[in-house]
Design an enzyme around this catalytic site. Sequence first.
Site, PDB file in Angstrom:
ATOM      1  N   GLY A  30      45.736  35.545  32.733  1.00  0.00           N
ATOM      2  CA  GLY A  30      45.214  35.339  34.086  1.00  0.00           C
ATOM      3  C   GLY A  30      45.935  36.173  35.140  1.00  0.00           C
ATOM      4  O   GLY A  30      45.754  35.973  36.329  1.00  0.00           O
ATOM      5  N   GLU A  47      42.859  40.742  37.166  1.00  0.00           N
ATOM      6  CA  GLU A  47      41.523  40.291  37.531  1.00  0.00           C
ATOM      7  C   GLU A  47      40.566  40.656  36.385  1.00  0.00           C
ATOM      8  O   GLU A  47      40.884  41.519  35.570  1.00  0.00           O
ATOM      9  CB  GLU A  47      41.043  41.030  38.798  1.00  0.00           C
ATOM     10  CG  GLU A  47      42.024  41.026  39.934  1.00  0.00           C
ATOM     11  CD  GLU A  47      42.112  39.671  40.618  1.00  0.00           C
ATOM     12  OE1 GLU A  47      41.120  38.954  40.648  1.00  0.00           O
ATOM     13  OE2 GLU A  47      43.215  39.344  41.100  1.00  0.00           O
ATOM     14  N   LYS A  90      48.736  47.830  49.958  1.00  0.00           N
ATOM     15  CA  LYS A  90      49.961  47.214  50.482  1.00  0.00           C
ATOM     16  C   LYS A  90      50.871  48.266  51.115  1.00  0.00           C
ATOM     17  O   LYS A  90      51.492  48.027  52.154  1.00  0.00           O
ATOM     18  CB  LYS A  90      50.675  46.479  49.345  1.00  0.00           C
ATOM     19  CG  LYS A  90      49.876  45.292  48.811  1.00  0.00           C
ATOM     20  CD  LYS A  90      50.419  44.802  47.480  1.00  0.00           C
ATOM     21  CE  LYS A  90      49.640  43.608  46.944  1.00  0.00           C
ATOM     22  NZ  LYS A  90      49.920  43.312  45.536  1.00  0.00           N
TER      23      LYS A  90
HETATM   24  N1  HSE Z   1      46.702  41.676  41.939  1.00  0.00           N
HETATM   25  C1  HSE Z   1      47.898  41.550  42.707  1.00  0.00           C
HETATM   26  C2  HSE Z   1      49.104  41.802  41.804  1.00  0.00           C
HETATM   27  C3  HSE Z   1      47.950  40.192  43.327  1.00  0.00           C
HETATM   28  O1  HSE Z   1      48.935  41.920  40.581  1.00  0.00           O
HETATM   29  O2  HSE Z   1      50.198  41.936  42.291  1.00  0.00           O
HETATM   30  C4  HSE Z   1      48.790  40.085  44.547  1.00  0.00           C
HETATM   31  O3  HSE Z   1      48.423  40.930  45.572  1.00  0.00           O
END
Ligand code: HSE
Length: 436
Positions: free
Chosen positions: A189, A192, A207
């Site tokens: 999990g 995605e 980010k």
């Molecule tokens: N998909 C992102 C990660 C979730 O794996 O860090 C948090 O932004």
Amino acid sequence: MKKSQVTVGIIGFGTVGTGVARILLEKKDELKRRLGFPLVLSKIADIDIKKKRDIKLPKGILTNNANEILDDPEIDIVVELIGGVHPAKDFIIKAIKNGKHVVTANKALLATEGSNIFAIAKKNKIELGFEASVAGGIPIIKVVREALVGNRIKTVYGIINGTSNYILTKMTEEKVEFSQALKEAQALGYAEADPTFDVEGIDSAHKLAILASLSFGIPISFSKIYTEGITKITPLDIDFASELGYKIKLLAIAKQGNGEVELRVHPTMLPKEYLISNVDRVFNAVYIDADAVGASLYYGRGAGEMPTASAVMSDIADIARNITTGSVGRIQGIGMPEKPNVRIKHTDDIVSRYYFRFWAIDKPGVLSKIAGILGAHNISIESVIQKVRKKEKAVPLVMMTHEARERDVRAALKKIDKLPLVSGKATVIRVEAREE
Ligand code: HSE
């Protein structure tokens, strides 16, 4: 107007929304003690209000109509946790125009539409909290905006995508291929169902765009970030990197110097002895080098229900403090200057050390041919590895370079890839390390 309590509405009752509701409801008394006034969670909106969630809610708090929050005159702070650009953007803008402060974890939205949203918030004298948009539970926005306010930041780099860090850690520890490590990340999990944003570096670039804007006072420049993911990394390169004393991490890098800022996200070889090289699995870390404080490193969980909720909660509390003390606007949003005088460096002008891996036929003259092309493009070789010998068959040939310019590297590799004694395209990994 000063208030004696602050009322919150949450839009988006998924993983993070549930975490924020859990903190607001289960730590109600602790929060009141710490803040000196009550925080009231009055409504939660989601398109699916039937789904079973492991949380006890007060009766009548759920709604499937976001407007019940956006139009509610009692609600002071709207927490947007649905993610994605639409309809999150419309909800945030409506909340601002209705005079509500906003907290969001939405990095994709801020990276692409943030300049406009921050400007609308400023114009309407609204606070917009975005701590959870970068590195989840690590309070990196607070660090840059408040704790390091007296610093001129030179470098910010970080491991800011937990999914790709998990995959690279698996590939390193268990010598498995990318596709297998990705399957495991998905089964747990972490990734995605569509993992493109994570493994192609896009989530990290979202980010980085936010972090760089805050760190250097530049516009949010997501579209100008050179972005490369981890899908082409192989266990073979991880092994060579290890032999040379490095680990491979997906690094988001922002550097300022000579009136320019460089922004890039790509797999990066880091010396094993650097602290950040040992940030493994789903953990994130951000390294900052600034003129007053020097080097510092921030480590923690970058994703997940409670770490992300922790960051959202920090924004809710800050804004609520400002509301109750009549000091809304105390801290600037992202702090972009009206006319920034910093240029974003063109990717061609980036200078780095490089790792190249070629598949070369082991015949006399191959090495000198490759070295000759590199030399002609001002690329100086630091070391070479070629061990296996299979007559007439391609074998891996690894080269580490001294600092070279990206433009020269691309031109040289274009020629090398065409050599008859070289098969396929070269693998290129940039190296982030101080030259001794
Ligand atoms: N998909 C992102 C990660 C979730 O794996 O860090 C948090 O932004």
